[in-house]
Design an enzyme around this catalytic site. Structure first.
Site, PDB file in Angstrom:
ATOM      1  N   CYS A  52       0.861  -1.174   0.000  1.00 23.32           N
ATOM      2  CA  CYS A  52       0.000   0.000   0.000  1.00 23.32           C
ATOM      3  C   CYS A  52       0.901   1.228   0.000  1.00 23.32           C
ATOM      4  O   CYS A  52       1.814   1.335   0.826  1.00 23.32           O
ATOM      5  CB  CYS A  52      -0.905  -0.005   1.233  1.00 23.32           C
ATOM      6  SG  CYS A  52      -1.856   1.531   1.411  1.00 23.32           S
ATOM      7  N   ASP A  59      -0.168  -5.927   0.333  1.00 24.31           N
ATOM      8  CA  ASP A  59      -1.403  -6.251  -0.367  1.00 24.31           C
ATOM      9  C   ASP A  59      -1.149  -7.522  -1.168  1.00 24.31           C
ATOM     10  O   ASP A  59      -0.051  -7.729  -1.688  1.00 24.31           O
ATOM     11  CB  ASP A  59      -1.817  -5.117  -1.313  1.00 24.31           C
ATOM     12  CG  ASP A  59      -2.319  -3.892  -0.574  1.00 24.31           C
ATOM     13  OD1 ASP A  59      -3.040  -4.064   0.418  1.00 24.31           O
ATOM     14  OD2 ASP A  59      -1.995  -2.768  -0.993  1.00 24.31           O
TER      15      ASP A  59
END
Length: 154
Positions: A52, A59
């Site tokens: 992120c 992620d």
């Protein structure tokens, strides 16, 4: 076509390090020895990771890349290293997914390409990103990507 189509490959068969970022990653390609046939190639990366850009938290996504090659095939180790280079790269899901597809389209000039980015939820919201270059060739079998939509406990 003979084995000389593979002579320019630098990463396959060598100890190639994971690139620091996607921009440094070197994609490699070989001539398509079956360029007279319309067929689909599928790469599935069920453990794709990026960061992120705001929080630095990881992620995770399940990527499915389908393409109908023209003159070029992507060499799979170079693709694996390119995708791995996102591991320390901060970008939103949409940017990662579309950047991968656009780089492959620019590099390979395929007849058709699509990508499905099936991102695992963070903060309770899954984000799926889909893109393709246009309509697939009529004579090519393009199977469903086979990834069910996120349903949680539902």
């Amino acid at each position: 076509m003979s084995a000389d189509i593979y002579q320019d490959l630098k990463q396959l068969g060598s100890n190639a390090a994971l690139p620091n970022n996607p921009e440094e990653a070197q994609l490699e390609r070989v001539q398509n020895p079956q360029a007279d046939v319309s067929y689909n190639v599928r790469f599935t990366a069920p453990e794709f990771t990026s960061l992120c850009p705001m929080t630095g938290q990881p992620d995770f996504a399940h990527l499915v890349i389908d393409y109908v090659p023209a003159a070029w095939l992507v060499e799979s180790k170079s693709l694996k290293l390119y995708l791995g280079a996102f591991r320390n790269h901060g970008a939103f899901h949409e940017d990662c997914t579309i950047s991968i597809a656009r780089r492959l389209v620019s590099f390979l000039e395929p007849h058709w390409l699509r990508i499905g980015g099936y991102w695992y939820p963070r903060g309770g919201i899954p984000i799926d990103v889909f893109w393709q270059t246009g309509h697939p060739p009529d004579t090519t079998w393009i199977p469903d990507q086979g990834v069910p939509p996120y349903r949680g406990r539902g």
